[in-house]
Design a protein around this motif. Structure first.
Motif, PDB file in Angstrom:
ATOM      1  N   LEU A   1     130.839  53.237  13.223  1.00  0.00           N
ATOM      2  CA  LEU A   1     130.042  54.191  13.986  1.00  0.00           C
ATOM      3  C   LEU A   1     130.588  54.365  15.404  1.00  0.00           C
ATOM      4  O   LEU A   1     130.716  55.482  15.909  1.00  0.00           O
ATOM      5  CB  LEU A   1     128.587  53.720  14.053  1.00  0.00           C
ATOM      6  CG  LEU A   1     127.702  54.024  12.843  1.00  0.00           C
ATOM      7  CD1 LEU A   1     126.377  53.286  12.962  1.00  0.00           C
ATOM      8  CD2 LEU A   1     127.461  55.513  12.719  1.00  0.00           C
ATOM      9  N   GLY A   2     130.887  53.241  16.047  1.00  0.00           N
ATOM     10  CA  GLY A   2     131.371  53.315  17.423  1.00  0.00           C
ATOM     11  C   GLY A   2     132.676  54.082  17.538  1.00  0.00           C
ATOM     12  O   GLY A   2     132.839  54.928  18.423  1.00  0.00           O
TER      13      GLY A   2
ATOM     14  N   GLY B   1     127.266  53.465   7.392  1.00  0.00           N
ATOM     15  CA  GLY B   1     126.217  53.115   6.442  1.00  0.00           C
ATOM     16  C   GLY B   1     125.563  51.802   6.804  1.00  0.00           C
ATOM     17  O   GLY B   1     125.686  50.804   6.092  1.00  0.00           O
ATOM     18  N   TYR B   2     124.832  51.761   7.920  1.00  0.00           N
ATOM     19  CA  TYR B   2     124.285  50.512   8.446  1.00  0.00           C
ATOM     20  C   TYR B   2     122.985  50.100   7.763  1.00  0.00           C
ATOM     21  O   TYR B   2     122.698  48.906   7.630  1.00  0.00           O
ATOM     22  CB  TYR B   2     124.047  50.669   9.953  1.00  0.00           C
ATOM     23  CG  TYR B   2     123.438  49.462  10.613  1.00  0.00           C
ATOM     24  CD1 TYR B   2     124.223  48.372  10.974  1.00  0.00           C
ATOM     25  CD2 TYR B   2     122.067  49.397  10.872  1.00  0.00           C
ATOM     26  CE1 TYR B   2     123.661  47.253  11.571  1.00  0.00           C
ATOM     27  CE2 TYR B   2     121.504  48.295  11.475  1.00  0.00           C
ATOM     28  CZ  TYR B   2     122.301  47.222  11.826  1.00  0.00           C
ATOM     29  OH  TYR B   2     121.731  46.128  12.404  1.00  0.00           O
ATOM     30  N   ILE B   3     122.173  51.072   7.330  1.00  0.00           N
ATOM     31  CA  ILE B   3     120.806  50.772   6.901  1.00  0.00           C
ATOM     32  C   ILE B   3     120.775  49.858   5.682  1.00  0.00           C
ATOM     33  O   ILE B   3     120.024  48.874   5.642  1.00  0.00           O
ATOM     34  CB  ILE B   3     120.034  52.075   6.638  1.00  0.00           C
ATOM     35  CG1 ILE B   3     119.863  52.854   7.942  1.00  0.00           C
ATOM     36  CG2 ILE B   3     118.674  51.777   6.027  1.00  0.00           C
ATOM     37  CD1 ILE B   3     119.209  54.204   7.775  1.00  0.00           C
TER      38      ILE B   3
ATOM     39  N   SER C   1     128.737  50.150  20.323  1.00  0.00           N
ATOM     40  CA  SER C   1     129.519  48.982  20.711  1.00  0.00           C
ATOM     41  C   SER C   1     128.605  47.842  21.150  1.00  0.00           C
ATOM     42  O   SER C   1     128.824  46.673  20.805  1.00  0.00           O
ATOM     43  CB  SER C   1     130.485  49.346  21.843  1.00  0.00           C
ATOM     44  OG  SER C   1     131.373  50.372  21.429  1.00  0.00           O
ATOM     45  N   GLY C   2     127.564  48.178  21.902  1.00  0.00           N
ATOM     46  CA  GLY C   2     126.608  47.154  22.310  1.00  0.00           C
ATOM     47  C   GLY C   2     125.858  46.562  21.129  1.00  0.00           C
ATOM     48  O   GLY C   2     125.593  45.354  21.084  1.00  0.00           O
ATOM     49  N   SER C   3     125.528  47.409  20.146  1.00  0.00           N
ATOM     50  CA  SER C   3     124.849  46.926  18.943  1.00  0.00           C
ATOM     51  C   SER C   3     125.752  45.993  18.137  1.00  0.00           C
ATOM     52  O   SER C   3     125.299  44.983  17.589  1.00  0.00           O
ATOM     53  CB  SER C   3     124.404  48.107  18.083  1.00  0.00           C
ATOM     54  OG  SER C   3     123.488  48.919  18.780  1.00  0.00           O
TER      55      SER C   3
ATOM     56  N   ALA D   1     125.699  42.692  19.772  1.00  0.00           N
ATOM     57  CA  ALA D   1     124.416  42.007  19.573  1.00  0.00           C
ATOM     58  C   ALA D   1     124.337  41.363  18.189  1.00  0.00           C
ATOM     59  O   ALA D   1     123.898  40.223  18.040  1.00  0.00           O
ATOM     60  CB  ALA D   1     123.273  43.001  19.768  1.00  0.00           C
ATOM     61  N   VAL D   2     124.757  42.103  17.150  1.00  0.00           N
ATOM     62  CA  VAL D   2     124.736  41.550  15.792  1.00  0.00           C
ATOM     63  C   VAL D   2     125.667  40.350  15.693  1.00  0.00           C
ATOM     64  O   VAL D   2     125.334  39.325  15.080  1.00  0.00           O
ATOM     65  CB  VAL D   2     125.123  42.636  14.763  1.00  0.00           C
ATOM     66  CG1 VAL D   2     125.376  42.035  13.385  1.00  0.00           C
ATOM     67  CG2 VAL D   2     124.031  43.694  14.680  1.00  0.00           C
ATOM     68  N   TRP D   3     126.853  40.475  16.271  1.00  0.00           N
ATOM     69  CA  TRP D   3     127.861  39.416  16.210  1.00  0.00           C
ATOM     70  C   TRP D   3     127.353  38.127  16.852  1.00  0.00           C
ATOM     71  O   TRP D   3     127.471  37.037  16.292  1.00  0.00           O
ATOM     72  CB  TRP D   3     129.126  39.911  16.887  1.00  0.00           C
ATOM     73  CG  TRP D   3     130.262  38.927  16.886  1.00  0.00           C
ATOM     74  CD1 TRP D   3     130.467  37.888  16.024  1.00  0.00           C
ATOM     75  CD2 TRP D   3     131.353  38.889  17.805  1.00  0.00           C
ATOM     76  NE1 TRP D   3     131.615  37.217  16.333  1.00  0.00           N
ATOM     77  CE2 TRP D   3     132.188  37.809  17.438  1.00  0.00           C
ATOM     78  CE3 TRP D   3     131.733  39.666  18.893  1.00  0.00           C
ATOM     79  CZ2 TRP D   3     133.358  37.484  18.113  1.00  0.00           C
ATOM     80  CZ3 TRP D   3     132.902  39.361  19.575  1.00  0.00           C
ATOM     81  CH2 TRP D   3     133.690  38.278  19.186  1.00  0.00           C
ATOM     82  N   MET D   4     126.745  38.250  18.027  1.00  0.00           N
ATOM     83  CA  MET D   4     126.411  37.059  18.812  1.00  0.00           C
ATOM     84  C   MET D   4     124.998  36.525  18.559  1.00  0.00           C
ATOM     85  O   MET D   4     124.757  35.330  18.693  1.00  0.00           O
ATOM     86  CB  MET D   4     126.579  37.367  20.304  1.00  0.00           C
ATOM     87  CG  MET D   4     128.024  37.616  20.718  1.00  0.00           C
ATOM     88  SD  MET D   4     128.235  37.823  22.513  1.00  0.00           S
ATOM     89  CE  MET D   4     127.389  39.360  22.797  1.00  0.00           C
ATOM     90  N   LEU D   5     124.061  37.386  18.182  1.00  0.00           N
ATOM     91  CA  LEU D   5     122.664  36.972  18.147  1.00  0.00           C
ATOM     92  C   LEU D   5     122.114  36.694  16.753  1.00  0.00           C
ATOM     93  O   LEU D   5     121.178  35.904  16.613  1.00  0.00           O
ATOM     94  CB  LEU D   5     121.793  38.043  18.821  1.00  0.00           C
ATOM     95  CG  LEU D   5     122.112  38.350  20.287  1.00  0.00           C
ATOM     96  CD1 LEU D   5     121.185  39.433  20.828  1.00  0.00           C
ATOM     97  CD2 LEU D   5     122.019  37.097  21.145  1.00  0.00           C
ATOM     98  N   LEU D   6     122.659  37.327  15.733  1.00  0.00           N
ATOM     99  CA  LEU D   6     122.103  37.142  14.387  1.00  0.00           C
ATOM    100  C   LEU D   6     122.806  36.001  13.660  1.00  0.00           C
ATOM    101  O   LEU D   6     124.030  35.908  13.680  1.00  0.00           O
ATOM    102  CB  LEU D   6     122.234  38.428  13.562  1.00  0.00           C
ATOM    103  CG  LEU D   6     121.380  39.608  14.012  1.00  0.00           C
ATOM    104  CD1 LEU D   6     121.551  40.774  13.060  1.00  0.00           C
ATOM    105  CD2 LEU D   6     119.905  39.205  14.098  1.00  0.00           C
TER     106      LEU D   6
END
Length: 386
Positions: free
Chosen positions: A62-63, A90-92, A151-153, A156-161
């Motif tokens: 997406l980015g 296709g993120y959903i 890019s921010g998302s 966030a997924v990489w580091m927080l989930l």
């Protein structure tokens, strides 16, 4: 942010009316076609390698494509990039499959509701922000801002989930047991109940997406509004969804499939009435109110039906079945956008919402039939909360 404004942008890039008609449909159909063709494949990859990796892959795609779209000044390049956006993103579906892995099965209906609340909240804020940007700057800044957000998302997924390990394919047990489990998974896709639920889901999305391509032109020309009002009306639908989805999930949780489908029938009937009023009014205030009610009703459709489909398979197949659901949704969305673009050109913008109401009537018939069949073929998954 760009959702309701692509036709406005493409009008500047296209030299002829015929090319504009094609492009204003293809710009929405392209990413959906990409998702439809790849969603089941990415779902299987998620089952094998982990759904968090698929979420990161989607956000990266997406980015990159949003950044490229910011600099695309040719209509054909825009259409190619939109297709690649769907095929690579296709993120959903992986987000839904990831959520199933970390959430209690009894809360699955709420899980899907909250995931869709978050996407609709983004639609609400994004449409308003996109309208403000377009009133004060160029379309470049819509896509460039979207690339930064993606890019921010990703970060966030990489580091927080937390990472969730996929279940090994050669899970313990006898060969006969594994064969029985595989046969059972295949039978799911032959289940009349699952097929009917997917058909209802597809018809609902087809009806919803009929207005996608002509929406901005309808509000600008038929209702005489400005760009910021286009964004407001577009976002109010999402606001209605946000305000109701969790309440609907709580209402339907623990109910038998037959009762759930009866409630869905009532909701679809409400959608028929609301879209008829939206098509008949020439008041921007009444139109906006109908969009809010429409969104509130939609909160009882897709999350609830997706939950029913999800519960038809075991946890090792969630990526696959949710990918299939996503492919069905994208196919129906493509059909809705194409139908809406063609109908608005041939029958006129003023009649679009009457077509939407007619499709909802067809969905009501399908939902009623699915409810009739529920007792016979859905006994193993008859309760959302079990």
């Amino acid at each position: 942010m760009s959702g309701p404004f692509w036709p406005v942008h493409l009008r500047v890039l296209t030299p002829s009316d015929d090319l504009f008609t094609f492009a204003s449909i293809a710009v929405y159909v392209g990413p959906m076609l990409g998702i439809m063709l790849t969603s089941t494949f990415w779902g299987r990859m998620g089952d094998r390698f982990g759904h968090k990796a698929m979420m990161m892959r989607a956000l990266l795609g997406l980015g990159i494509t949003q950044f490229a779209l910011a600099f695309a000044g040719d209509v054909w390049l825009v259409l190619v990039l939109r297709f690649l956006q769907g095929a690579c993103a296709g993120y959903i579906a992986p987000a839904q499959a990831y959520g199933v892995c970390i959430e209690n099965p009894a809360r699955r209906a709420k899980l899907f509701a909250f995931l869709q609340v978050s996407t609709n909240f983004g639609s609400l804020i994004g449409a308003l922000v996109g309208g403000v940007i377009l009133d004060h700057a160029t379309f470049f800044w819509i896509n460039f801002s979207a690339a930064i957000l993606c890019s921010g998302s990703f970060a966030a997924v990489w580091m927080l989930l937390p990472s969730v390990s996929p279940t090994p394919r050669g899970e313990r047990g006898s060969k006969r047991a594994r064969s029985a489990k595989k046969a059972k998974a295949k039978d799911i896709f032959r289940s009349p109940q699952v097929i009917l639920i997917l058909a209802v889901l597809g018809a609902l999305l087809l009806a919803r997406l009929i207005t996608q391509a002509p929406f901005s032109m309808y509000v600008l020309t038929i209702l005489g509004a400005e760009n910021w009002m286009v964004g407001l009306c577009y976002g109010v639908l999402a606001l209605g969804f946000i305000s109701s989805a969790s309440l609907w999930a709580r209402y339907f949780e623990g109910r038998a499939a037959r009762d759930v489908l009866l409630g869905v029938c009532a909701v679809i009937a409400g959608c028929v009435v609301v879209t008829l009023v939206a098509g008949a009014t020439r008041s921007i205030f009444v139109f906006t109110a109908m969009y809010f009610v429409w969104g509130a009703l939609l909160g009882a459709t897709t999350p609830i039906l997706t939950s029913l489909v999800s519960r038809s398979v075991n946890d090792q197949k969630q990526g696959h079945v949710l990918g299939l659901t996503q492919s069905t949704a994208q196919f129906s969305s493509i059909a809705g956008i194409a139908l809406g673009g063609w109908f608005s050109q041939s029958a006129g913008l003023s009649n679009v919402y009457f077509l939407v109401a007619s499709v909802y009537l067809c969905a009501l018939v399908l939902a009623a039939f699915a409810r009739y069949r529920a007792d016979d073929v859905a006994r193993p998954t008859h309760q959302l909360g079990e």
